[in-house]
Motif scaffolding. Structure first.
Motif, PDB file in Angstrom:
ATOM      1  N   UNK A 188       0.834  -1.324  -0.160  1.00 16.56           N
ATOM      2  CA  UNK A 188       0.020  -0.035   0.001  1.00 16.56           C
ATOM      3  C   UNK A 188       0.731   1.144   0.080  1.00 16.56           C
ATOM      4  N   UNK A 216       4.235   1.674  -0.996  1.00 14.52           N
ATOM      5  CA  UNK A 216       4.694   1.612  -2.323  1.00 14.52           C
ATOM      6  C   UNK A 216       3.621   2.245  -3.441  1.00 14.52           C
ATOM      7  N   UNK A 217       2.299   1.713  -3.283  1.00 17.12           N
ATOM      8  CA  UNK A 217       1.342   1.945  -4.381  1.00 17.12           C
ATOM      9  C   UNK A 217       1.274   3.747  -4.286  1.00 17.12           C
ATOM     10  N   UNK A 258       3.910   5.610  -5.792  1.00 13.79           N
ATOM     11  CA  UNK A 258       3.807   5.454  -7.253  1.00 13.79           C
ATOM     12  C   UNK A 258       2.928   6.495  -7.689  1.00 13.79           C
TER      13      UNK A 258
END
Lengths: 156, 156
Positions: free
Chosen positions: B139, B141-142, B145
DNA sequence: ATATAAAACTTTAAGCTTGAAATATCTTGT
DNA sequence: ACAAGATATTTCAAGCTTAAAGTTTTATAT
């Protein structure tokens, strides 16, 4: 592979799926931009840049098989790219080993100079394209991706 | 593009360059594995899967231009992939609009069923390949990004 | 109305990519 | 020495990819 979550995926494991989609979209977006700039500013391509970058790190040269392993592409693929670079005088093959199956591939003087210029621009582009990622986040992200990758290294 | 830091890059902006390299290697590694499994288990390819995934989300169909925009690939590219999917009976073109330039592309019944099976396997693969990334990290990292990407949306 | 431009799509040429088959060379076991 | 196998690379066919040019259709401005 780039499918976005319109009917937002939910459930166990969906967070990883979402992560993968974001990862892929991010890299494709950046890749597309780099490709365009390499073409416009240097009349070259991403695969050519990849090969030259690998060779730049190895002044003594690399075997074709090393190149393909390092770049994560098939060996037949590297043959074609190197062929074109050779025909442009940027790369040289030297089949002068004890082992006559192999050929040592390296940048020519011209190739080295050409790459240095492109690499400088490239680094600037990345700084620009990832500008909104703080250096701190960049390090954190890199760490996560590295640990993920070590999980993967040396499979198959 | 996949050049690794043997003479580890250092200096201002190098963290972002390193991040980009890791990002690219991660996505290429996963992509290669997915490609191989799609071929072996379903005798299909990643581009075909991408197109079918996009169409699966849009039962009413999509225009060719929507597809190419969504998938981040050129329009000419989509033409070829859809051509092949049509010839296999997985996708249908319907040029029945008011606007006769456009064609509404959608999955056939056969295509829908075929995709459902592939998608189920695909989700499992992603869960496996990203297994070492905790849901929490996924979550996080998402999120990073995503914020990076919003910086990019709607350029050019 | 009718030229002009814009939009949606296809075609084309060149290059990238893979996996599999083919070549050539080296290594090993006998 | 020699056959059998392993390695390194290239060749090949099919498909993917892009950018640019071409086709058809629709929209716009006289």
């Amino acid at each position: 592979m780039v499918a976005g979550p319109l009917p937002a995926p939910s459930g166990p494991g969906k967070d990883r799926l979402r992560l993968w989609i974001r990862l892929l979209r991010a890299s494709r977006t950046i890749e597309a931009e780099l490709r365009e700039r390499l073409k416009k500013d240097f009349n070259t391509t991403l695969p050519r840049f990849d090969v030259m970058a690998a060779l730049y790190r190895a002044p003594e040269g690399m075997l074709m098989s090393d190149l393909s392993r390092f770049l994560l592409v098939s060996n037949g693929n590297v043959t074609g790219i190197v062929d074109r670079l050779v025909s442009e005088g940027l790369v040289a093959r030297a089949r002068r080993n004890g082992d006559r199956r192999t050929s040592m591939v390296r940048l020519t003087e011209e190739g080295t100079q050409a790459f240095a210029a492109i690499a400088a621009a490239h680094e600037g582009w990345i700084g620009e394209l990832l500008g909104k990622v703080s250096e701190d986040d960049a390090r954190r992200l890199t760490g996560m991706l590295t640990s993920f990758r070590s999980n993967w290294e040396g499979r198959e």
